[in-house]
Design a protein around this motif. Structure first.
Motif, short mmCIF file in Angstrom:
data_model
loop_
_atom_site.label_atom_id
_atom_site.label_comp_id
_atom_site.label_asym_id
_atom_site.label_seq_id
_atom_site.Cartn_x
_atom_site.Cartn_y
_atom_site.Cartn_z
N TYR A 1 0.83 -1.20 0.00
CA TYR A 1 0.00 0.00 0.00
C TYR A 1 0.87 1.26 0.00
O TYR A 1 0.58 2.24 -0.70
N ILE A 2 1.96 1.24 0.76
CA ILE A 2 2.91 2.36 0.78
C ILE A 2 3.49 2.57 -0.61
O ILE A 2 3.55 3.69 -1.12
N ALA A 3 3.91 1.49 -1.25
CA ALA A 3 4.50 1.58 -2.60
C ALA A 3 3.50 2.17 -3.58
O ALA A 3 3.86 3.05 -4.38
N ALA A 4 2.26 1.74 -3.53
CA ALA A 4 1.23 2.25 -4.44
C ALA A 4 0.87 3.70 -4.13
O ALA A 4 0.73 4.52 -5.04
N THR A 5 0.72 4.01 -2.85
CA THR A 5 0.31 5.36 -2.44
C THR A 5 1.35 6.40 -2.82
O THR A 5 1.00 7.47 -3.33
N PHE A 6 2.62 6.11 -2.60
CA PHE A 6 3.67 7.09 -2.83
C PHE A 6 4.43 6.87 -4.14
O PHE A 6 5.37 7.58 -4.45
N LYS A 7 4.00 5.84 -4.90
CA LYS A 7 4.60 5.53 -6.20
C LYS A 7 6.11 5.32 -6.09
O LYS A 7 6.91 5.84 -6.87
N ILE A 8 6.47 4.51 -5.08
CA ILE A 8 7.87 4.18 -4.80
C ILE A 8 7.99 2.67 -4.83
O ILE A 8 7.26 1.97 -4.14
N PRO A 9 8.91 2.12 -5.64
CA PRO A 9 9.07 0.66 -5.66
C PRO A 9 9.42 0.11 -4.28
O PRO A 9 10.17 0.73 -3.53
N HIS A 10 8.86 -1.04 -3.96
CA HIS A 10 9.14 -1.70 -2.68
C HIS A 10 10.59 -2.16 -2.63
O HIS A 10 11.11 -2.75 -3.58
N GLU A 11 11.24 -1.87 -1.51
CA GLU A 11 12.56 -2.42 -1.20
C GLU A 11 12.58 -2.74 0.28
O GLU A 11 11.75 -2.28 1.04
N SER A 12 13.58 -3.51 0.66
CA SER A 12 13.72 -3.88 2.06
C SER A 12 15.20 -4.09 2.38
O SER A 12 15.85 -4.88 1.69
#
Length: 117
Positions: A71-82
């Protein structure tokens, strides 16, 4: 650090809304990753609340709450990383970094640029 635990998507919407008054930092952490643990430890050891007095800090356990990370990735248009750190201001992600790029001095530099005199 005084982490607020992220456990619901609604908190992301609230962070976005509140960031018009005060920036927020989100740290996405994988409890199964040694690099993530190292990045978290480095950030916690370096953190100086007196230097960054008005930034809310949020911690997300990626293993338990992967849907919130998505949801964070979609909301802020930032690819998921960890691991990953994001700074939210005025409802937008204005900075993000991951892995060994997560550094207190960079977070402070961004925060200092947001502070108006």
């Amino acid at each position: 650090m005084n982490w607020n635990q992220l456990t619901s998507k609604g908190q992301i919407d609230q962070i976005k809304a509140n960031s018009t008054n005060q920036p927020a930092l989100i740290f996405k952490h994988s409890t199964r990753c040694s690099i993530s643990s190292m990045a978290e430890n480095r950030l916690e050891r370096a953190w100086n609340a007196e230097e960054i007095p008005s930034m809310d800090t949020y911690h997300l356990d990626l293993i338990q709450y992967r849907d919130i990370s998505d949801y964070i990735a979609a909301t802020f248009k930032i690819p998921h990383e960890s691991p990953q750190v994001l700074i939210i201001s005025d409802g937008e992600c204005i900075y993000h970094n991951s892995h060994m790029g997560i550094a207190y001095h960079e977070i402070k530099r961004i925060f200092d640029g947001l502070v108006t005199v």
